[in-house]
Design a protein around this motif. Structure first.
Motif, short mmCIF file in Angstrom:
data_model
loop_
_atom_site.label_atom_id
_atom_site.label_comp_id
_atom_site.label_asym_id
_atom_site.label_seq_id
_atom_site.Cartn_x
_atom_site.Cartn_y
_atom_site.Cartn_z
N ASP A 1 13.52 5.78 -1.47
CA ASP A 1 12.85 6.81 -0.54
C ASP A 1 11.53 6.69 -1.04
O ASP A 1 10.58 6.86 -0.08
CB ASP A 1 13.29 8.05 -1.40
N LEU B 1 10.06 3.70 1.09
CA LEU B 1 10.00 3.97 2.52
C LEU B 1 8.71 4.91 2.92
O LEU B 1 8.39 4.61 3.85
CB LEU B 1 11.41 4.77 3.06
N GLU C 1 5.64 3.44 5.34
CA GLU C 1 5.08 4.41 6.17
C GLU C 1 3.65 4.81 6.08
O GLU C 1 3.09 4.49 7.19
CB GLU C 1 5.89 5.59 6.50
N LEU D 1 9.39 -4.22 4.03
CA LEU D 1 10.44 -3.37 4.57
C LEU D 1 11.40 -4.34 5.82
O LEU D 1 12.69 -4.10 5.76
CB LEU D 1 9.81 -2.10 5.36
N LYS E 1 15.52 -5.25 5.24
CA LYS E 1 16.36 -4.63 6.19
C LYS E 1 17.19 -5.90 6.41
O LYS E 1 18.31 -5.76 6.61
CB LYS E 1 15.65 -4.06 7.31
N MET F 1 19.03 -1.02 -0.65
CA MET F 1 19.00 -0.54 0.93
C MET F 1 20.56 -0.78 1.35
O MET F 1 20.98 0.32 1.96
CB MET F 1 18.11 -1.13 1.78
#
Length: 135
Positions: free
Chosen positions: A29, A32, A36, A62, A66, A102
């Protein structure tokens, strides 16, 4: 020897400090949120040898995490599987770690030393032979 240098923008001090309502947030969290907030700012720096240095922004980490998560999810492991990372400390370790988290799994860091590395190569070779036999 490769060394990872974790760099954070100087304005990290201005980030809102966690409150009691934030106590359920995970490392992912927070990552992320930072991805951003800081996007294209450099987060990881990876010396490659010969004077070459590769940098990774929050957004790049990120995206790569992913990819790792997608690969792991495609393997069909049961939820919360323990996935070992055997590597020198480097930016790629951090990316793999985040990708594992993730995907909903648990990363298990394995120290890398010469004796252990030799055993891993032996085990990997043995597993490869078994895999070829079963195909």
């Amino acid at each position: 020897n490769r060394v990872v240098i974790l760099s954070t923008p100087l304005n990290y001090l201005s980030i809102k400090q966690p409150t009691m309502s934030d106590d359920t947030k995970t490392i992912i969290d927070y990552f992320l949120e930072h991805a951003e907030t800081f996007g294209d700012k450099t987060w990881l720096t990876q010396p490659m040898g010969g004077g070459e240095v590769v940098t990774f922004s929050y957004s790049e980490v990120l995206a790569k995490a992913k990819q790792v998560a997608g690969y792991i999810e495609a393997q069909g492991y049961p939820p919360k599987s323990q996935i070992a990372i055997c590597s020198k400390n480097c930016a790629y370790w951090v990316i793999a770690d985040i990708g594992i988290w993730m995907a909903g799994h648990v990363s298990v860091p394995v120290s890398l030393n010469l004796e252990f590395t030799g055993r891993i190569v032996e085990i990997r070779s043995f597993v490869a032979r078994l895999t070829r036999r079963s195909e």
